[in-house]
Design a protein around this motif. Sequence first.
Motif, PDB file in Angstrom:
ATOM      1  N   TRP A 146       0.953  -1.143  -0.219  1.00 24.24           N
ATOM      2  CA  TRP A 146      -0.342   0.178   0.039  1.00 24.24           C
ATOM      3  C   TRP A 146       0.168   1.418  -0.047  1.00 24.24           C
ATOM      4  CZ3 TRP A 146      -5.926   0.225   0.413  1.00 24.24           C
ATOM      5  CH2 TRP A 146      -6.053   1.419  -0.287  1.00 24.24           C
TER       6      TRP A 146
ATOM      7  N   SER B 165       2.593   1.618  -2.917  1.00 24.30           N
ATOM      8  CA  SER B 165       1.349   1.873  -4.330  1.00 24.30           C
ATOM      9  C   SER B 165       1.020   3.332  -4.043  1.00 24.30           C
ATOM     10  CB  SER B 165       0.041   1.307  -4.251  1.00 24.30           C
ATOM     11  OG  SER B 165       0.654   0.197  -4.617  1.00 24.30           O
ATOM     12  N   ASP B 166       1.456   4.382  -3.272  1.00 25.63           N
ATOM     13  CA  ASP B 166       1.197   5.653  -2.383  1.00 25.63           C
ATOM     14  C   ASP B 166       1.911   6.070  -3.182  1.00 25.63           C
ATOM     15  OD1 ASP B 166      -1.515   5.393  -1.923  1.00 25.63           O
ATOM     16  OD2 ASP B 166      -1.016   5.874   0.190  1.00 25.63           O
TER      17      ASP B 166
ATOM     18  N   LYS C  62       2.531   6.083  -7.936  1.00 22.12           N
ATOM     19  CA  LYS C  62       0.592   7.429  -8.278  1.00 22.12           C
ATOM     20  C   LYS C  62       2.083   8.329  -8.915  1.00 22.12           C
ATOM     21  CE  LYS C  62      -3.333   5.093  -5.819  1.00 22.12           C
ATOM     22  NZ  LYS C  62      -3.998   5.722  -5.427  1.00 22.12           N
TER      23      LYS C  62
ATOM     24  N   ASN D 200      -3.802   0.510  -4.868  1.00 23.35           N
ATOM     25  CA  ASN D 200      -4.329   0.336  -3.636  1.00 23.35           C
ATOM     26  C   ASN D 200      -4.430  -0.936  -3.049  1.00 23.35           C
ATOM     27  OD1 ASN D 200      -2.488   3.021  -4.401  1.00 23.35           O
ATOM     28  ND2 ASN D 200      -2.699   3.749  -1.856  1.00 23.35           N
TER      29      ASN D 200
END
Length: 146
Positions: free
Chosen positions: A18, A21-22, A25, A38
């Motif tokens: 997670w 993933s942030d 972006k 996410n």
Amino acid sequence: MPTAARVIAALCLAALAWLVSDMVKPLFEEGKTFGNFNLINAVVGFLVGWQVVGARAGRGMGAAINNGLTGGVVMLFWALLLHSSYKMFQVSMRGRYDGAFEAAAAAFQIMFEFATLIATPLIITTLVVGSALSGLFAEYTSRRAS
């Protein structure tokens, strides 16, 4: 069989997925919609943590770091493969590929493009440190729970 080490490894790698993933972006073009990006990556991290890292916990600290790093690489591979296959499927629905082999090759080409896009020092460091810590947490949990 569910063990505390599997649960901890799964939760750690899901949280790492997670977080990364942030971090990924902003590297994509502006205005791109990510949908459940996410969540999908966290599920991949959870499954890899359960199957790869958690299953191998209890073999010592050196093995724990190696298991965590292996889990991080496996998680990255499956996430990249999943997202590149989805992108290939979207492109193939527009009739851009002549056959299945060309589409499959394109999926790996897209996977390579995604990998080179996210290969920044900060993301690599986060993956390495986070996955090694996940292995260590699973090892600690395995020792404490047994």
